[in-house]
Design a protein around this motif. Structure first.
Motif, short mmCIF file in Angstrom:
data_model
loop_
_atom_site.label_atom_id
_atom_site.label_comp_id
_atom_site.label_asym_id
_atom_site.label_seq_id
_atom_site.Cartn_x
_atom_site.Cartn_y
_atom_site.Cartn_z
N VAL A 1 2.32 3.98 -3.01
CA VAL A 1 3.87 3.63 -2.89
C VAL A 1 4.14 2.57 -2.03
O VAL A 1 5.00 1.60 -2.24
CB VAL A 1 4.65 4.81 -2.85
CG1 VAL A 1 6.14 4.41 -2.72
CG2 VAL A 1 4.68 5.80 -3.93
N ARG A 2 3.57 2.83 -0.82
CA ARG A 2 3.87 1.72 0.63
C ARG A 2 3.20 0.38 0.01
O ARG A 2 3.69 -0.54 0.16
CB ARG A 2 3.28 2.23 1.54
CG ARG A 2 4.38 3.44 1.98
CD ARG A 2 4.09 3.97 3.31
NE ARG A 2 2.78 4.91 3.32
CZ ARG A 2 1.57 4.65 3.63
NH1 ARG A 2 1.22 3.80 4.79
NH2 ARG A 2 0.62 5.54 3.70
N TRP A 3 1.90 0.52 -0.51
CA TRP A 3 1.27 -0.57 -0.76
C TRP A 3 1.99 -1.49 -1.91
O TRP A 3 2.07 -2.81 -1.93
CB TRP A 3 -0.09 -0.29 -1.33
CG TRP A 3 -0.98 -1.41 -1.86
CD1 TRP A 3 -1.53 -2.41 -0.88
CD2 TRP A 3 -1.04 -2.01 -3.13
NE1 TRP A 3 -2.33 -3.35 -1.83
CE2 TRP A 3 -2.00 -3.10 -2.93
CE3 TRP A 3 -0.78 -1.58 -4.23
CZ2 TRP A 3 -2.24 -3.68 -4.29
CZ3 TRP A 3 -1.08 -2.17 -5.40
CH2 TRP A 3 -1.61 -3.36 -5.56
N TRP A 4 2.61 -0.79 -3.03
CA TRP A 4 3.20 -1.43 -3.99
C TRP A 4 4.40 -1.95 -3.54
O TRP A 4 4.76 -3.22 -4.05
CB TRP A 4 3.22 -0.67 -5.21
CG TRP A 4 4.15 -1.31 -6.22
CD1 TRP A 4 5.18 -0.99 -6.75
CD2 TRP A 4 3.72 -2.40 -7.09
NE1 TRP A 4 5.71 -1.76 -7.67
CE2 TRP A 4 4.68 -2.50 -8.10
CE3 TRP A 4 2.46 -2.81 -7.05
CZ2 TRP A 4 4.75 -3.64 -8.84
CZ3 TRP A 4 2.13 -3.98 -8.23
CH2 TRP A 4 3.47 -4.00 -9.11
N ARG A 5 5.04 -1.37 -2.61
CA ARG A 5 6.31 -1.88 -2.19
C ARG A 5 6.12 -3.22 -1.15
O ARG A 5 6.78 -4.15 -1.46
CB ARG A 5 7.03 -1.04 -1.36
CG ARG A 5 8.31 -1.31 -0.65
CD ARG A 5 9.17 -0.36 -0.04
NE ARG A 5 8.45 0.51 0.84
CZ ARG A 5 8.15 1.88 0.83
NH1 ARG A 5 8.56 2.39 -0.01
NH2 ARG A 5 7.56 2.14 2.05
N PHE A 6 4.84 -3.20 -0.79
CA PHE A 6 4.78 -4.51 0.40
C PHE A 6 4.29 -5.63 -0.74
O PHE A 6 4.84 -6.85 -0.63
CB PHE A 6 3.43 -4.10 1.34
CG PHE A 6 2.94 -5.17 1.91
CD1 PHE A 6 3.71 -6.07 2.81
CD2 PHE A 6 1.58 -5.79 1.75
CE1 PHE A 6 3.19 -7.22 3.36
CE2 PHE A 6 1.13 -6.80 2.28
CZ PHE A 6 1.70 -7.58 3.21
N ILE A 7 3.26 -5.33 -1.48
CA ILE A 7 2.57 -6.36 -2.20
C ILE A 7 3.62 -7.20 -3.58
O ILE A 7 3.45 -8.14 -3.81
CB ILE A 7 1.35 -5.78 -2.99
CG1 ILE A 7 0.60 -7.15 -3.44
CG2 ILE A 7 1.68 -4.96 -4.20
CD1 ILE A 7 -0.21 -7.68 -2.17
N SER A 8 4.60 -6.01 -3.90
CA SER A 8 5.57 -6.58 -4.79
C SER A 8 6.48 -7.57 -4.02
O SER A 8 7.04 -8.39 -4.56
CB SER A 8 6.16 -5.60 -5.30
OG SER A 8 6.99 -4.57 -4.53
N GLY A 9 6.82 -7.24 -2.79
CA GLY A 9 7.70 -8.06 -1.86
C GLY A 9 7.04 -9.25 -1.58
O GLY A 9 7.60 -10.30 -1.76
#
Length: 329
Positions: free
Chosen positions: A63-71
């Motif tokens: 969840v944290r990785w996707w939040r970062f990479i999508s940003g």
């Protein structure tokens, strides 16, 4: 060539995604709690837990990785946990200092490394060659931070010729660039010497000497243009690795560059700064290596011919398949 470049660019995407996953994994394995560091030792567990929830630190790994990479794909690299400022704005401001340091350090190493390598190769098995090899071995073995401390003590403290920290004036760049370039000079010189010796043994060099050409003409007009081609790859790798190696130099000489920004983020467990900084450096390194590969292919006719033959083979196979399809129809 265009097809090769497109393949390499597309290959960057999974590479950088893998790097972002690895960085986040290492962050999770590193001891330290940014929420505790922000609130201080006097904060209660309830306050720390509340801040962790607010910052999203309790979310799952992916969840944290996707939040970062999508940003990142939207141009948002997050906000620093400590300064509350956008990470991208901070890095863009500081990147110019890192770029200046890397460019001047690389240029300095090239301007000294290539002539030293040529000089050592043209004086093979003499004391001059042995001295160049010995000094380059010392330079490669000496850590850059140790050399930086030595020149600070000598030129900055004892002689007081140069400022020991800061880059407010042009003289402030001399010692940082010299500290960064030391090992790079030795690396380029050793590579240049090896390539020059190999070229000087070629038959066309013997033919050029037999025609009565001077040694300078043979070396600089005939041998150098072929011997310098492999050095281009080394220079590209040197420039790319210097982006990461600038971290220690920036900290020692108090240069407000990208490396020092990442180091501060590491000390403060500032996760957005760490993730974004490492991802940007990795991206720049990959782009530089791609540019060097393209330049290498352009200056080396052998590589160009390989691409041409490969394209012809692929085109021939494609035509054969089309002919078989037409016959079958």
């Amino acid at each position: 060539m265009l097809r090769y470049i497109i393949k390499r660019v597309l290959l960057l995407i999974p590479t950088l995604i893998g790097i972002s996953l690895l960085v986040l994994l290492l962050i999770d394995l590193t001891p330290g709690d940014p929420a505790r560091m922000m609130l201080g030792a006097s904060a209660t567990e309830e306050q720390v837990e509340e801040l962790r929830e607010e910052l999203g630190l309790n979310d799952g790994f992916f969840v944290r990785w996707w939040r970062f990479i999508s940003g990142v794909f939207q141009g948002d690299f997050g906000t620093s946990l400590m300064t509350k400022r956008p990470v991208l704005d901070e890095m863009l401001f500081r990147f110019r200092y890192t770029l200046i340091l890397v460019i001047f350090g690389t240029v300095f190493s090239v301007l000294l490394g290539i002539p030293i390598g040529i000089y050592a190769a043209t004086h093979q098995r003499t004391w001059k060659d042995n001295a160049a090899i010995f000094l380059s071995l010392i330079a490669v073995s000496m850590p850059s931070f140790w050399f930086a401390l030595l020149i600070i003590r000598f030129f900055g403290v004892q002689l007081q010729w140069l400022p020991i920290s800061g880059v407010d004036t042009w003289t402030g760049w001399i010692m940082p660039c010299a500290a960064m370039a030391l090992g790079l000079i030795a690396l380029i010189a050793r590579q240049m010497r090896s390539d020059m010796l190999e070229v000087l043994r070629q038959d066309y060099i013997t033919t050029a000497r037999s025609k009565g050409l001077s040694n300078r003409t043979v070396v600089y007009r005939h041998a150098l243009k072929n011997a310098v081609i492999p050095v281009i790859m080394v220079i590209g790798g040197v420039f790319g690795s210097s982006l990461g190696g600038s971290l220690i130099t920036e900290v020692i000489f108090s240069i407000p560059g990208l490396g020092q920004y990442i180091m501060t983020g590491l000390n403060n467990r500032d996760y957005p700064v760490i993730q974004s900084g490492i991802l940007i450096i990795a991206t720049l390194f990959a782009v530089i290596i791609l540019i060097v590969d393209v330049i290498f292919a352009l200056v080396d006719p052998r590589i160009r011919s390989q691409y041409t033959r490969r394209n012809k083979r692929e085109g021939g196979k494609k035509n054969e398949k089309e002919e078989e399809t037409v016959k079958a129809a």
